[in-house]
Design a protein around this motif. Structure first.
Motif, mmCIF file in Angstrom:
data_model
loop_
_atom_site.group_PDB
_atom_site.id
_atom_site.type_symbol
_atom_site.label_atom_id
_atom_site.label_comp_id
_atom_site.label_asym_id
_atom_site.label_seq_id
_atom_site.Cartn_x
_atom_site.Cartn_y
_atom_site.Cartn_z
ATOM 1 N N GLY B 386 3.425 1.263 -8.319
ATOM 2 C CA GLY B 386 4.463 0.422 -7.750
ATOM 3 C C GLY B 386 3.877 -0.715 -6.953
ATOM 4 O O GLY B 386 2.659 -0.870 -6.855
ATOM 5 N N ILE B 387 4.755 -1.510 -6.410
ATOM 6 C CA ILE B 387 4.306 -2.646 -5.628
ATOM 7 C C ILE B 387 3.828 -2.145 -4.278
ATOM 8 O O ILE B 387 4.551 -1.454 -3.568
ATOM 9 C CB ILE B 387 5.446 -3.657 -5.463
ATOM 10 C CG1 ILE B 387 5.881 -4.156 -6.827
ATOM 11 C CG2 ILE B 387 5.002 -4.805 -4.580
ATOM 12 C CD1 ILE B 387 7.084 -5.046 -6.792
ATOM 13 N N VAL B 388 2.601 -2.464 -3.953
ATOM 14 C CA VAL B 388 2.063 -2.070 -2.668
ATOM 15 C C VAL B 388 2.275 -3.192 -1.672
ATOM 16 O O VAL B 388 2.443 -2.964 -0.479
ATOM 17 C CB VAL B 388 0.564 -1.745 -2.805
ATOM 18 C CG1 VAL B 388 -0.012 -1.317 -1.488
ATOM 19 C CG2 VAL B 388 0.361 -0.666 -3.846
ATOM 20 N N LEU B 389 2.233 -4.416 -2.190
ATOM 21 C CA LEU B 389 2.380 -5.559 -1.299
ATOM 22 C C LEU B 389 3.138 -6.636 -2.048
ATOM 23 O O LEU B 389 2.709 -7.102 -3.096
ATOM 24 C CB LEU B 389 0.985 -6.076 -0.898
ATOM 25 C CG LEU B 389 0.949 -7.252 0.058
ATOM 26 C CD1 LEU B 389 1.377 -6.829 1.441
ATOM 27 C CD2 LEU B 389 -0.444 -7.840 0.107
ATOM 28 N N GLU B 390 4.260 -7.002 -1.515
ATOM 29 C CA GLU B 390 5.011 -8.130 -2.069
ATOM 30 C C GLU B 390 4.209 -9.400 -1.809
ATOM 31 O O GLU B 390 3.369 -9.428 -0.911
ATOM 32 C CB GLU B 390 6.373 -8.229 -1.362
ATOM 33 C CG GLU B 390 7.340 -7.118 -1.686
ATOM 34 C CD GLU B 390 8.077 -7.360 -2.997
ATOM 35 O OE1 GLU B 390 7.879 -8.438 -3.601
ATOM 36 O OE2 GLU B 390 8.829 -6.468 -3.416
#
Lengths: 189, 700
Positions: B386-390
């Motif tokens: 998943g996205i860890v950092l936008e």
């Protein structure tokens, strides 16, 4: 009185079941895939139960159990048999729970972005009774060490010695954690 | 202590039974566990082939296979099938070709004596497994005939008998074997097959060593030296052959700025192993080092080729043509915007000090190079996908580092559609500058698209829309070098192998411009040799980058890209007419000496490139005239000496047919002479590497 009790339990008679389990571990470590499958099937139920007790959610418990099974498969060769295999499994399970919950905190922070990846995080299931639910929730909110000690001793019904072995602390520390947990839950229970 | 009083509230904890797990979750867990187990078993025995199967990591999600009995019978059925299929083939090869299949030897057979019977006469290299195949395969004939005759349940002895005999064809002919054993061989590292794989590898070792010694490499002096203990995966390629100018006057190739091969070789050598020949790509060795070539005039003409001709250190009858290119370096104050999406492998295998933790430290270095103009995002795949950092501007260092610290390696569940997610984030934060996805992995390309071709197409398609892909490789034992190369090439990026903190600094700090800012795309080089002056030539390295002659003018054909400040070096070994060094005899009939306008010129260099984003290529032309020729290599300058030393080192390490009689000491002396100023100490490190190689595989 208590000390002599411990003296007796510390050196158990070789139990045929334990011997069998040990042989299974040894075979699995030597590369016998069937033995490993058997080993996992023997332990899955317990791993899952433990995971459920720690997080109270079937979905998470299943995922954690799978994670633990994977770790077992990957790490079995490194198991040095210094402690009982079941204690080792407990340790891995508790670590997996901890990782899972930390990741969960992170997931919460990025809940929105994650929504498209794993959209179905179902709400925790109903506990048997409302009071029991309250107790479980309170115990799960305890600091990690206290929670682990309480759950190992009371939910998993292990002896203090076994719990100490799993948590890697002295036996007295377990008593201390249980005591502290009792104190911090005094208002609630 | 154990005061479980009846009124103790905690006592109630044991009375709540957990709900039963769902059978499907249970099955999935079992499948995943078995897979992890099989993988760990394969890791215990590092000789087992790993990182080969593209679909392998995904086996666990196909739970429906679980119940099919053939899967549970894999070991006996697989062994039987292999035994029945391989035995006749193995015997055939053994008896008809004396264990030396012609295909793999074609590389050196025509020039040097490959000594077909050598493998059997080399007991000192791998004594135990070596002796076994010979004996056992002879004995194998009797029981196998038996077994084949009655088709009884004697699979076990049959399998044992065939195991030592099988390696010969299996190791030499991987490709034809696959279809034959396909269903059984798919799950490669099965415990029961391990002995087979081991002996196969033992054979491969002795085979390699025999080939080396056939070429005068003196490998047998190394005693029990293993070539490489890795499960890393390298694509096989043939060395560039000598070409006759009269027949093939034009040589075309794509430039290459990858350096992964050098970093990999360095790691193995410094750990005391000789890397396998296919792991050595000489052009990547050459291009690892910065050279002091003439700087480019402007961003519009992003480079200016430097040409030199000087005597070959390993052959006094030939000359080396050095083609050097240095990419334009934009002035430091021109801060371009960049949008970087890190796609980070967090599978369990990344949990080693030289993988995820190294990545974290390396990443912190990169962060210092970026500013508020730059955007960073992070996507993790495997366990915690998943996205860890936008997308975050790079001046939010604390936030970025916190997200990075939260990454943990673990789990081997199939990842989400990591790569699509990464590209989507890149689109979302698109800037007018560099848009790039940087994939950091140790070889698990389990990024959501499991068909390699589909993955390449996906990356190539995204490249068209302006988002590139670079790959940072980590660790050892799982690395899929060929895939790394292929993906980075399709993504207009480069593949770097990060073996240490120093290497991370080189790639992410010192060469950050080159790594991130492309200044010219699809750079192709074409050299036409003048048959009046040059009799034969050979391009050193660039085997995997060769283009067809017609590809040069075809702008649709993809080629390598150059980043800001990159230096690229290519070497040709030239055999001038009448030098006495010609390897190929002149034709008896019809040597129509071609008439060319420039009788004096040695060759003519043409170079094509596209400016970033441009569709039409530009052309740079330059003749190689006699005034570029130096009579002495020392006069050609330190860069020339050093490049020649690197090429000689690569050739010798590979066990090349060419230049193998140059001693390690001579290479070292040449490299020392070419050390020059050596900012960054890379050349000094190379000299140490030559010493390591000399110790591991001494001259005789």
């Amino acid at each position: 009185m208590h000390v002599s009790m411990m003296g007796l339990t510390a050196a158990p008679q070789p139990n045929p079941a334990t011997v069998l389990a040990e042989a299974l571990v040894r075979r699995a470590q030597n590369g016998d895939a069937d033995a490993f499958a058997e080993l996992i099937e023997d332990h899955y139920e317990r791993i899952y139960r433990t995971a459920w007790r720690w997080c109270g959610n079937r979905d998470d418990a299943e995922d954690i159990a799978q994670e633990v099974c994977v770790k077992l498969g990957a790490a079995l060769a490194g198991f040095d048999r210094r402690s009982a295999f079941s204690s080792w499994v407990y340790r891995i399970t508790l670590n997996a729970v901890r990782d899972w919950q930390r990741a969960g905190a992170r997931r919460g922070r990025y809940a929105q972005s994650l929504a498209e990846i794993s959209p179905t995080d179902q709400p925790p299931e109903q506990e048997a009774a409302a009071t029991s639910a309250q107790l479980w929730a309170a115990v799960r909110r305890l600091p990690e060490k206290q929670r682990d000690a309480v759950l190992l001793v009371y939910a998993e019904e292990l002896s203090h010695a076994e719990a100490a072995d799993i948590m890697g602390v002295a036996e007295a520390t377990i008593s201390f954690h249980v005591h502290a947990a009792r104190k911090s839950l005094r208002g609630l229970l | 202590m154990t005061d479980k009083r009846s009124d103790d509230p905690f006592a109630r904890l044991s009375s709540t039974p957990p709900p039963a797990p769902r059978p499907r979750a249970r099955e999935a867990a079992f499948a995943a566990a078995r897979q992890a187990y099989a993988e760990s078993q394969a890791k215990i025995n590092p000789t087992a082939a790993k990182g080969t199967g593209w679909g392998r990591r995904l086996m666990s999600i196909i739970t429906s296979w679980k119940g099919i009995s053939i899967m549970d019978m894999r070991i006996p059925v697989g062994t039987t099938a292999i035994a029945l299929l391989l035995l006749p083939l193995g015997l055939h090869y053994y008896t008809s070709t004396a264990l030396t299949p012609p295909e793999t030897l074609s590389g050196g057979a025509s020039v040097s004596q490959p000594a077909p019977s050598e493998p059997l006469a080399q007991p000192q290299l791998a004594p135990e497994p070596e002796a076994a195949p010979v004996q056992d395969s002879a004995e194998a004939e009797a029981p196998s005939a038996d077994a084949l005759a009655d088709q009884s349940m004697r699979t076990a002895p049959l399998a044992e008998a065939v195991a030592p005999a099988a390696p010969a064809p299996a190791s030499a002919h991987p490709a034809p074997m696959v279809p034959m054993g396909a269903p059984a061989m798919a799950p490669a590292p099965m415990p029961a097959m391990l002995p087979r794989l081991q002996s196969q590898d033992a054979f491969a070792q002795s085979y390699n060593a025999a080939r080396d010694s056939g070429f005068g490499m003196g490998a047998s002096a190394g005693g029990g030296l293993a070539p490489a203990p890795s499960g890393d995966n390298f694509a096989r390629f043939e060395e560039q052959r000598l070409k006759v100018v009269a027949e093939e006057p034009v040589s075309t190739f794509s430039i290459d700025v990858d350096t992964a091969s050098y970093a990999y070789a360095r790691r193995l050598l410094s750990e005391g192993y000789v890397p396998e020949p296919d792991a050595i790509r000489i052009e990547e060795l050459l291009n690892y080092f910065p050279y002091d070539y003439a700087p480019a005039p402007s961003a519009e003409v992003p480079f200016q080729p430097s040409l030199k001709v000087f005597p070959t250190p390993w052959n006094d009858k030939t000359q080396l043509l050095e083609i050097g290119i240095k990419g334009f370096e934009p002035p430091a104050e021109a801060d371009t915007k960049s949008n970087l999406v890190f796609l980070i492998d967090t599978s369990g295998s990344m949990d080693a000090p030289d993988k995820l933790p190294l990545l974290k430290r390396a990443f912190a270095l990169l962060l210092d190079q970026l500013s508020a103009n730059d955007t960073i995002s992070m996507v993790a795949y495997a366990g915690s996908a998943g996205i860890v950092l936008e997308p975050t501007t790079a001046d939010n260092k604390a936030k970025i580092l916190a997200a990075l610290d939260g990454l943990a390696a673990g789990g081997s569940t199939a990842g989400a559609d990591g790569i699509a997610l990464a590209y989507r984030l890149a689109e979302q934060a698109r800037v007018d500058g560099t848009n790039r996805v940087i994939l950091a992995t140790d070889g698990d390309f389990n990024v959501g698209i499991d068909d390699p071709q589909a993955l390449k197409d996906f990356i190539a398609e995204k490249r068209q829309s302006g988002t590139g892909l670079s790959i940072l490789g980590f660790g050892r034992g799982n690395l899929d070098d060929a895939t790394m190369q292929a993906l980075a090439q399709n993504g207009n990026g480069n593949a770097s192998y990060i073996s240490s903190f120093a290497e991370a600094r080189k790639v992410l700090v010192e060469e950050v411009g080159a790594t991130l800012h492309t200044i010219a795309q699809d750079v192709k080089i074409q050299v036409e040799f003048n048959p009046a002056t040059i009799a034969e030539y050979r391009l050193i390295g660039y085997e995997t980058r060769v283009l067809n002659r017609e590809d040069f003018n075809n702008d649709a054909v993809d080629a390598g890209d150059i980043g800001a400040g990159h230096t690229v070096t290519a070497l040709y070994e030239l055999i001038p007419v009448g030098s006495g060094g010609e390897q190929v005899d002149p034709l008896r009939y019809g040597t129509a000496t071609p008439e060319s306008g420039a009788g004096e010129e040695l060759a003519f260099l043409k170079l094509r490139y596209k400016l970033p984003g441009a569709a039409v290529s530009q052309l740079i032309e330059q003749p190689v005239t006699p005034d570029l020729v130096f009579a002495d290599i020392a006069a050609a300058g330190p860069d020339a000496q050093f490049a020649a030393a690197v090429a000689a080192f690569g050739q010798k390490l590979k066990g090349s047919v060419y230049g193998a009689d140059m001693s390690w000491a001579e290479i070292e002396a040449l490299a020392k002479a070419g050390r020059g100023e050596d900012q960054g100490g890379y050349r000094a490190e190379f000299i140490r590497l030559v010493q390591d190689a000399a110790a591991l595989r001494p001259d005789r």
